[in-house]
Scaffold this motif. Structure first.
Motif, PDB file in Angstrom:
ATOM      1  N   ASP A 292       0.794  -1.220   0.000  1.00 60.10           N
ATOM      2  CA  ASP A 292       0.000   0.000   0.000  1.00 60.10           C
ATOM      3  C   ASP A 292       0.826   1.269   0.000  1.00 60.10           C
ATOM      4  O   ASP A 292       0.340   2.335  -0.396  1.00 60.10           O
ATOM      5  N   ASP A 293       2.074   1.194   0.441  1.00 62.55           N
ATOM      6  CA  ASP A 293       2.891   2.398   0.580  1.00 62.55           C
ATOM      7  C   ASP A 293       4.347   2.061   0.248  1.00 62.55           C
ATOM      8  O   ASP A 293       4.945   1.196   0.893  1.00 62.55           O
ATOM      9  N   VAL A 294       4.897   2.732  -0.743  1.00 62.45           N
ATOM     10  CA  VAL A 294       6.266   2.440  -1.172  1.00 62.45           C
ATOM     11  C   VAL A 294       7.274   2.690  -0.054  1.00 62.45           C
ATOM     12  O   VAL A 294       8.354   2.091  -0.041  1.00 62.45           O
ATOM     13  N   SER A 295       6.913   3.540   0.913  1.00 59.64           N
ATOM     14  CA  SER A 295       7.835   3.823   2.019  1.00 59.64           C
ATOM     15  C   SER A 295       8.004   2.618   2.937  1.00 59.64           C
ATOM     16  O   SER A 295       8.888   2.611   3.789  1.00 59.64           O
TER      17      SER A 295
ATOM     18  N   PRO B  56       4.433 -11.301   0.422  1.00 60.34           N
ATOM     19  CA  PRO B  56       3.011 -11.011   0.211  1.00 60.34           C
ATOM     20  C   PRO B  56       2.198 -11.051   1.500  1.00 60.34           C
ATOM     21  O   PRO B  56       1.151 -10.409   1.597  1.00 60.34           O
ATOM     22  N   ILE B  57       2.681 -11.791   2.482  1.00 64.96           N
ATOM     23  CA  ILE B  57       1.976 -11.920   3.756  1.00 64.96           C
ATOM     24  C   ILE B  57       2.225 -10.678   4.614  1.00 64.96           C
ATOM     25  O   ILE B  57       1.294 -10.033   5.106  1.00 64.96           O
ATOM     26  N   HIS B  58       3.495 -10.320   4.770  1.00 67.01           N
ATOM     27  CA  HIS B  58       3.828  -9.143   5.573  1.00 67.01           C
ATOM     28  C   HIS B  58       3.346  -7.851   4.915  1.00 67.01           C
ATOM     29  O   HIS B  58       3.043  -6.871   5.607  1.00 67.01           O
ATOM     30  N   ALA B  59       3.260  -7.828   3.593  1.00 67.26           N
ATOM     31  CA  ALA B  59       2.836  -6.612   2.880  1.00 67.26           C
ATOM     32  C   ALA B  59       1.411  -6.218   3.252  1.00 67.26           C
ATOM     33  O   ALA B  59       1.039  -5.042   3.135  1.00 67.26           O
ATOM     34  N   LYS B  60       0.607  -7.181   3.704  1.00 66.18           N
ATOM     35  CA  LYS B  60      -0.784  -6.898   4.065  1.00 66.18           C
ATOM     36  C   LYS B  60      -0.924  -6.340   5.487  1.00 66.18           C
ATOM     37  O   LYS B  60      -2.007  -5.923   5.880  1.00 66.18           O
ATOM     38  N   ARG B  61       0.152  -6.352   6.252  1.00 62.25           N
ATOM     39  CA  ARG B  61       0.091  -5.833   7.615  1.00 62.25           C
ATOM     40  C   ARG B  61       0.192  -4.298   7.565  1.00 62.25           C
ATOM     41  O   ARG B  61       0.601  -3.712   6.569  1.00 62.25           O
ATOM     42  N   ASP B  62      -0.141  -3.686   8.656  1.00 64.15           N
ATOM     43  CA  ASP B  62      -0.032  -2.226   8.737  1.00 64.15           C
ATOM     44  C   ASP B  62       1.356  -1.828   9.217  1.00 64.15           C
ATOM     45  O   ASP B  62       1.917  -2.453  10.127  1.00 64.15           O
ATOM     46  N   HIS B  63       1.908  -0.821   8.595  1.00 64.96           N
ATOM     47  CA  HIS B  63       3.085  -0.093   9.078  1.00 64.96           C
ATOM     48  C   HIS B  63       4.434  -0.795   8.905  1.00 64.96           C
ATOM     49  O   HIS B  63       5.439  -0.132   8.683  1.00 64.96           O
TER      50      HIS B  63
END
Length: 371
Positions: free
Chosen positions: A39-42, A228-235
């Motif tokens: 969701d965020d390139v940062s 792909p799993i961690h990418a769905k977490r927030d922050h």
């Protein structure tokens, strides 16, 4: 030329073999694919260990990626030469490596460096070097979440280490590093279950540290299999590496990830030792040999070949009786493990529009650049 023949090099006669070739357009597509998965390139912190050159670093910077991870001082310096804003040395520097790390910090002011720590004695040593050189080094607590290689288990000892680091002059604990490289099941559901299970202790540790009055620690987690799993977490920050070139191993095991294979080892038939065998110039020095013989290299234009034996300079394969291969034939090999294969080559040859277009030097493969 069909889509299946994307790898064919029209001026192949200009290339001596074995040679490592890279297709920049496919690298760019992989970077775009990576960005589309989060969701965020940062939140991206790609690992430079796979590609090891300035050109790919620049492509990532142009794509808005500002944070990087690396494993060696040379890789860190390569990133700093490119003016990467934020570089984590995903290694605990001790002894001469620590001295070199401090020199990097002093030499490249436009890059913010950080490193890992998993025990108090190393933290004290890092603190002493930082104080001596009048710098402050940000550190991440390296957590062992099942890899059993480095790191401290999430729990009370990790909380104590975080607290102790906060009291040491010259260093500043800012986060937690949780590499779950032991999780690489082909079944995404199984991989997800294992990843979530190991991650629970990391989140609990983060909250316990926060409850003790410290700023909420940053979490850097995962590699390519669990991205792909961690990418769905927030922050949290994610640090895949292989995506940039991809390889046969991950293409097979991580089928849900749609990255393109972008780096190949090109080899030629050098000899025909008997009626079924071919000898290629693709030995241990050309492709990573740590896997069993059948899972080192896959030939896109000759998938039927069976690996028989490999030595430093040679790879013997079985083509079966009645084959039509001849000395000089070109084979396009997709490595099963691209990261250590890249480390075997001083440079890669770039291929654009099916022709050679230039070269990228893998300066990060060296033990030393200038520091």
């Amino acid at each position: 030329m069909t889509e299946q023949e994307w790898y064919i090099i029209r001026d192949i006669e200009s290339l001596d073999t074995p040679v490592l070739v890279v297709y920049p357009d496919r690298v760019k597509q992989n970077i775009d694919t990576l960005k589309s998965m989060i969701d965020d390139v940062s939140r991206l912190r790609p690992h430079a260990k796979t590609y090891k050159n300035k050109e790919v670093t620049q492509l990532m910077l142009e794509a808005g990626i500002k944070k990087f991870k690396c494993a060696t001082i040379a890789e860190a310096e390569m990133l700093a030469i490119c003016k990467a804003p934020d570089v984590l040395l995903a290694y605990q520097p001790v002894g001469p490596k620590l001295q070199r790390f401090v020199k990097l910090i002093l030499a490249y002011k436009s890059t913010k460096f950080s490193c890992l720590v998993d025990n108090i004695s190393a933290a004290v040593e890092i603190s002493g070097a930082a104080v001596k050189n009048k710098v402050v080094i940000k550190v991440y607590i390296d957590l062992n979440v099942g890899q059993n290689r480095t790191g401290i288990a999430p729990g009370n000892d990790a909380i104590r280490l975080y607290a102790d680091c906060s009291l040491l002059p010259g260093i500043k604990p800012v986060g937690l590093h949780a590499y779950d490289g032991h999780i690489h099941d082909a079944d995404l559901a199984v991989r997800t279950e294992k990843c979530n299970s190991s991650y629970e202790a990391v989140v609990e540790l983060q909250q316990n540290i926060k409850e003790k009055g410290y700023p909420e620690p940053i979490i850097i987690a995962g590699g390519s299999p669990t991205f792909p799993i961690h990418a769905k977490r927030d922050h949290i920050e994610c640090s895949p590496g292989t995506f940039v070139y991809w390889d046969k191993g991950y293409q097979t095991a991580l089928s849900e990830q749609k990255f393109l294979t972008a780096a190949l080892v090109v080899t030629r038939v050098m000899s025909l030792p008997d009626e079924t065998k071919l000898c290629l110039d693709a030995g241990h020095k050309s492709v990573a040999p740590e896997n069993e013989i059948g899972k080192r290299i896959y030939f896109l234009n000759a998938p039927e070949l069976l690996m028989v034996g490999q030595s430093e300079e040679h790879l013997v394969v079985d083509a079966g009786k009645g084959h039509n291969y001849k000395v000089g034939d070109v084979l396009y090999g997709l490595p099963y493990h691209i990261c250590p294969t890249i480390a075997l080559y001083e440079r890669v040859i770039t291929i654009d529009h099916s022709k050679t277009s230039g070269e990228w030097k893998n300066v990060g493969r060296d033990r030393k650049i200038t520091i």
